[in-house]
Structures are given as C-alpha cells and as structure tokens.
Design an enzyme around this catalytic site. Structure first.
Site, short mmCIF file in Angstrom:
data_model
loop_
_atom_site.label_atom_id
_atom_site.label_comp_id
_atom_site.label_asym_id
_atom_site.label_seq_id
_atom_site.Cartn_x
_atom_site.Cartn_y
_atom_site.Cartn_z
N LYS A 22 6.94 -19.01 5.57
CA LYS A 22 8.47 -17.69 4.84
C LYS A 22 9.34 -17.49 6.43
CE LYS A 22 7.66 -13.67 3.26
NZ LYS A 22 8.64 -12.50 3.66
N ASN A 23 8.24 -16.56 7.08
CA ASN A 23 8.95 -15.62 8.14
C ASN A 23 10.00 -16.28 8.91
OD1 ASN A 23 8.51 -13.44 6.31
ND2 ASN A 23 6.90 -12.80 7.77
N ARG A 102 14.04 -7.34 2.18
CA ARG A 102 14.90 -6.79 3.30
C ARG A 102 15.19 -7.33 4.73
NH1 ARG A 102 14.27 -2.41 7.14
NH2 ARG A 102 13.68 -3.51 8.97
N CYS A 126 9.81 -4.51 0.24
CA CYS A 126 8.78 -4.36 0.36
C CYS A 126 8.53 -2.68 0.34
CB CYS A 126 7.71 -4.99 0.78
SG CYS A 126 6.37 -5.89 0.91
N ARG A 131 11.53 1.66 6.60
CA ARG A 131 11.93 0.37 7.85
C ARG A 131 13.28 0.95 7.93
NH1 ARG A 131 8.69 -5.04 4.84
NH2 ARG A 131 9.05 -5.57 6.69
N LYS A 171 11.25 -0.45 21.01
CA LYS A 171 9.89 -1.15 19.96
C LYS A 171 10.51 -2.12 20.22
CE LYS A 171 7.62 0.77 16.16
NZ LYS A 171 8.25 2.33 14.61
N SER A 173 10.49 -5.55 17.21
CA SER A 173 11.03 -6.00 16.47
C SER A 173 11.06 -7.49 15.86
CB SER A 173 11.93 -4.39 16.15
OG SER A 173 12.73 -4.92 14.75
N VAL A 174 10.13 -7.27 15.23
CA VAL A 174 10.69 -8.76 14.56
C VAL A 174 12.12 -9.60 14.77
CG1 VAL A 174 10.05 -11.13 12.79
CG2 VAL A 174 8.64 -9.71 14.46
N ASP A 316 0.34 -8.30 8.95
CA ASP A 316 0.49 -8.64 7.68
C ASP A 316 -0.83 -9.66 6.91
OD1 ASP A 316 3.11 -8.35 7.39
OD2 ASP A 316 3.80 -10.49 8.24
N ILE A 338 1.39 -1.04 12.58
CA ILE A 338 2.96 -1.60 12.35
C ILE A 338 3.63 -0.68 11.45
CG2 ILE A 338 4.51 -3.41 12.44
CD1 ILE A 338 2.38 -3.76 15.10
N ARG A 408 6.60 -14.18 -4.31
CA ARG A 408 7.77 -13.71 -3.14
C ARG A 408 7.52 -14.54 -2.06
NH1 ARG A 408 8.80 -8.19 -1.43
NH2 ARG A 408 9.92 -9.88 0.63
C1 UD1 Z 1 8.74 -8.85 10.16
C2 UD1 Z 1 7.92 -9.10 8.94
C3 UD1 Z 1 6.89 -8.81 8.17
C4 UD1 Z 1 5.56 -8.27 9.06
C5 UD1 Z 1 6.64 -7.82 10.03
C6 UD1 Z 1 5.68 -6.89 11.20
C7 UD1 Z 1 9.97 -11.46 8.52
C8 UD1 Z 1 10.82 -12.00 7.29
N1 UD1 Z 1 9.48 -10.32 7.81
O1 UD1 Z 1 9.54 -7.48 9.26
O2 UD1 Z 1 6.14 -10.09 7.50
O3 UD1 Z 1 5.59 -7.45 8.94
O4 UD1 Z 1 7.62 -8.82 11.16
O5 UD1 Z 1 5.13 -8.69 11.84
O6 UD1 Z 1 9.42 -11.82 9.33
N2 UD1 Z 1 11.48 -0.43 13.42
C9 UD1 Z 1 12.61 0.07 13.70
N3 UD1 Z 1 13.68 -0.16 13.97
C10 UD1 Z 1 14.65 -1.00 13.31
C11 UD1 Z 1 13.89 -2.17 13.15
C12 UD1 Z 1 12.03 -1.79 12.81
O7 UD1 Z 1 12.07 1.26 13.83
O8 UD1 Z 1 15.54 -1.38 13.24
C13 UD1 Z 1 10.29 -0.26 13.10
C14 UD1 Z 1 10.03 -0.64 11.62
O9 UD1 Z 1 9.72 0.37 10.24
C15 UD1 Z 1 7.90 -1.41 12.02
C16 UD1 Z 1 8.37 -1.98 13.59
O10 UD1 Z 1 9.52 -1.81 13.96
O11 UD1 Z 1 7.14 0.26 12.01
C17 UD1 Z 1 8.17 -3.50 13.31
O12 UD1 Z 1 8.97 -3.61 12.42
P1 UD1 Z 1 10.04 -5.23 12.60
O13 UD1 Z 1 9.05 -6.47 13.68
O14 UD1 Z 1 10.94 -4.62 12.44
O15 UD1 Z 1 9.05 -6.04 10.86
P2 UD1 Z 1 10.41 -6.68 9.89
O16 UD1 Z 1 11.36 -8.15 10.80
O17 UD1 Z 1 11.24 -6.13 8.45
#
Ligand code: UD1
Length: 429
Positions: A22-23, A102, A126, A131, A171, A173-174, A316, A338, A408
């Site tokens: 999915k991701n 999201r 979620c 986030r 930080k 972030s995926v 996850d 995380i 989902r």
């Molecule tokens: C993706 C995955 C999700 C997984 C997560 C962490 C998808 C569709 N979703 O979510 O399943 O749980 O990676 O492996 O791929 N953050 C900030 N600012 C930002 C963006 C993120 O502070 O602009 C923080 C978030 O609050 C969190 C951390 O960074 O604490 C990691 O989040 P992130 O890696 O961005 O998660 P997603 O990409 O939303």
C-alpha cells in the site's frame, strides 16, 4: 458498519499470498501526475485507500482505468492500473477527500512541479498523534515554491518553475522524502536530499521514476541526488511486496503456533522484524517462493525493541508485535519513537485479557497464559490488525468493530486467514 467475527484457537496452516505494498502503491499512483503520458502500475492491491486515491486523482483530471489480468496471472497478482494525467483540470485537492487519507496530501509536489500551482487541504488520516506537514513545505520552499496557508489549505506557487536545491531534513520523514523526490524530478538542475527516509517504498518510487526518464542516485540511502529533467514519459512498473502485510501474517502465524508460507514475501524488506521474531523463537526460512514461518511448542521468549525509521523495527508493526507478546513467557518492552499516541490498541488488547502497562512511550507487556475473546473496537489501521492477531489465539469469540480501518490497508484479510484454517468471517451491517 461491518464487523469481523473470529473464533480463536486454531493454528494457521497453508499459504498466504503477499499483496503489493500500500505504502508504495499510493505514491506511485501520485507519480502519474508528473507526466502527460500513461503510467501503468501492476500488482496494485485492492484497498479502500487505493480506491480513495483513484477518486482524488480523478478530481485532478487523471484518467484511471483498471486493466484485466494478463495471461498466466492468477488471483494473487493484484490489479493493473493505467493512469493518464494528460490534462490536469483542477489543481485543488479538497478537504472532504484529503481529510480521509493523509497520503493524498502528497499530490502537492507533483501538482506544483507540473502546473506551477497547487491548493491542497491540510491532511487527516489515522488518528495517531499530530502529524504535521512542515517538512513537506520545507522541501517545496527549498525548491523555490512560495507557500501560503489559507483557510486550512496549503497554497504552493512556482509560476517561473522550480529549481534544484539542497534539502536537508531536520527529521526523517517518509512522506516528505516522497514530496522532495517527486518535486525535484521536474525541477531545473541538481537537488540533493539529505537525511532522506530509506524505506524500500522510496526506492520503489525512485525505480519507477527512473523508468520514466528521471535521473536519480542514492534512493534507499540517506542522501538522494536528483538531476531534474524537463519531462517524464510513459512507463510500466510493478509495486513491490508489502513488508508490513508480510510481518503481520508472520506474527499471526507465530501467535497461533502455525506453519505458513508467505508467498512472494522478500526477507530483505523486513530484516529487523524477522531477526526479532527469530530471537523470540520463531522459525523463519527463506525459499524461492517466499518466507516460511513456523512455530512449534511452548510460548515465545519476550523481546525488547524500539520502533525506528528503516532499517529499524517499523512503527507499522508495533501493534502487531505487542499482540504477539501478550502470550510470551515473560515481560516484553516496546517503545514507540515515531508517532505519539500510537498505543490505542493497548486498552482493546486488555479487553482480551492482555496485561500491558504504559509509561510514556514505552509499553511493558507481561505475558499471560491465555487470552479470552471479547468485543473490541478497531481504532486505526495497524491497531485493528493487532486485535485480529490476538483474537486468533484467544479462547472463544471476538468481534472486531469498525473494520473499515482494516479495509484501508489489508487486502482480502478474512479470505487469506480463512484459507489457512482460521475461523473468521465478516458480518455485514
Ligand atoms: C509513512 C507511512 C506510514 C508509516 C510512516 C512511518 C505511507 C502512506 N505511510 O507515513 O504507514 O507509519 O511513514 O514509517 O507511506 N513529521 C513531521 N513533519 C512532517 C512530516 C512528518 O514532523 O512534515 C513527523 C511525523 O509526525 C512523525 C515522523 O515525522 O513523527 C515520521 O512521519 P512520516 O515518515 O512522515 O510518516 P508518513 O509519511 O505520514
């Protein structure tokens, strides 16, 4: 609202085909916005999130068709989507769509890169803590987009086009790494993305972009270099297997003392979770077909682990591991680093008889002899599947409410488990 009824106590035995991730599927679908030509994606899982993103992309003018199966493809090979963003008719992603998922916020980068503007609602998804999207916006600003926030929408503008830049994330972030990568692909000149997320899904998206003519080096490491190109072209790409689904069914198998072949699963996508399971006493064998998971005999050994960005233990799989450890021989500790607030499954697992104590970011799980079925409530995507894992080993009947969370992210969950002998069914209404 549908419910899932499970009668616990049966060992899982047989084969489970692993779906496309999915991701990876979600950002790959968004990649289609970057070209006028058609992107063909194979092995796309049939999930509520994929359907929703089809609608969101459709709203921008992307023509999405689901192609039939090709000769030799079985029921396990996922669907093939053809996405054609020849004409982008709308650069707004409205609240009523983005608030449901999201990842749909990620259309912002491709829209501004291709059209010079985007208006995207702040995301929902979620309910696992706040986030924010600041890192996404930092990447867009570095690449030359002007950002404004108005009435819950992010407005990104780059009428003169974007230019390559150094993007250093404070930080990991995926999502923000996807945004940086997708946007930099069409920016003028070179971009360097530092402290990039290293998740395999980033590598999969980069591989697809490369087939489309993008110039990318280092995806899958913490530094990614992108040479922007003027345009991208048509390509065909198959989504990589879902490592979270793999880990989930590995834990479900271990929970029930079963023996299951996870077809199409790849060990290199989840080495940390597999090592942890092996250290707890689960037998894991890599074969040509996938990964075989087996567990004989008495309870598992307890574990201590913290979630971390890839290649660490994934957040996850945190809830699923906690479910598994509720019956370990001793006390486990799981720390979530995380996401804040990602422990909503704890009180539901307690309803099944688990003994879990929460202290800030750390859960202490004292293994118990047995769990007992009860009505429970799914709260988010991964939390809900942890309840299914616990229920598979609980005495008597468990009803999981609010299963739309499961839909989902888990394709054909009841069928996959039922084929391995689980007493599980969906109750409509
Ligand atoms: C993706 C995955 C999700 C997984 C997560 C962490 C998808 C569709 N979703 O979510 O399943 O749980 O990676 O492996 O791929 N953050 C900030 N600012 C930002 C963006 C993120 O502070 O602009 C923080 C978030 O609050 C969190 C951390 O960074 O604490 C990691 O989040 P992130 O890696 O961005 O998660 P997603 O990409 O939303």
């Amino acid at each position: 609202m549908d419910r899932i009824r499970i009668r616990g106590g049966r060992a899982l035995k047989g084969e489970i085909p692993i779906s496309g991730a999915k991701n990876a599927a979600l950002p790959l679908m968004i990649v289609s916005l970057l070209t006028e030509e058609t992107l063909v994606l194979d092995n796309v899982p049939q999930l509520a999130d994929v359907m929703l993103l089809q609608r969101i992309l459709g709203n921008h003018g992307v023509d999405v068709t689901v192609a039939g199966k090709r000769a030799g493809e079985g029921e396990n090979s996922g669907q093939t989507l053809q996405l054609s963003a020849k004409n982008i008719v709308d650069t707004t992603a409205p609240y009523h769509l983005v608030s449901k998922m999201r990842a749909s916020f990620w259309v912002i980068g491709p829209l501004v890169a291709r059209m010079g503007e985007a208006r995207v609602s702040m995301p929902g998804g979620c309910s696992i803590g706040t986030r924010p999207v600041d890192l996404h916006l930092d990447a867009l600003k570095a690449l030359g987009a002007a950002i404004d926030i108005e009435e819950g929408y992010v407005l990104a503008r780059a009428k003169q086009g974007l230019r390559g830049a150094r993007i250093h994330f404070q930080k990991t972030s995926v999502g923000a790494t996807h945004t940086a990568l997708l946007t930099a692909a069409l920016a003028r000149g070179e971009s360097v993305i530092e402290n990039a997320a290293q998740e395999p899904e980033i590598g999969d998206v980069a591989a697809c972009l490369q087939k489309m003519g993008a110039k990318i080096e280092g995806a899958g490491t913490s530094t990614i270099r992108v040479q922007g190109v003027e345009r991208l072209h048509a390509a065909r790409h198959a989504v990589l297997p879902d490592r979270i689904e793999t880990g989930t069914y590995a834990m479900a198998t271990a929970m029930t003392g079963g023996d299951v072949m996870l077809l199409g699963a790849r060990t290199e996508l989840l080495e940390a979770p597999l090592q942890l399971l092996a250290s707890a006493g689960v037998e894991i064998t890599k074969t040509n077909e996938g990964i075989r998971i087996k567990r004989d005999g008495a309870g598992l050994a307890p574990v201590e682990v913290s979630t971390a960005p890839f290649p660490g233990f994934p957040t996850d799989l945190q809830a699923q591991l906690m479910a598994l450890m509720t019956r370990a021989r001793g006390t486990s500790k799981i720390t979530e680093t995380i996401f804040e607030n990602r422990f909503m499954h704890v009180q539901e697992l307690a309803r099944l008889g688990a003994r879990i104590h929460l202290d800030g970011e750390t859960a202490t799980i004292e293994g118990v002899e047995k769990l007992k079925g009860a009505p429970v409530m799914a709260t988010d995507l991964r939390a809900s599947v942890s309840l299914v894992i616990a229920a598979l080993a609980a005495e008597g009947e468990t009803i999981v409410h609010r299963v739309y969370h499961l839909d989902r992210g888990f394709e054909r969950l009841e069928q996959k488990l039922a084929r391995c002998g689980a007493a599980i069914e969906r109750v409509a209404g």
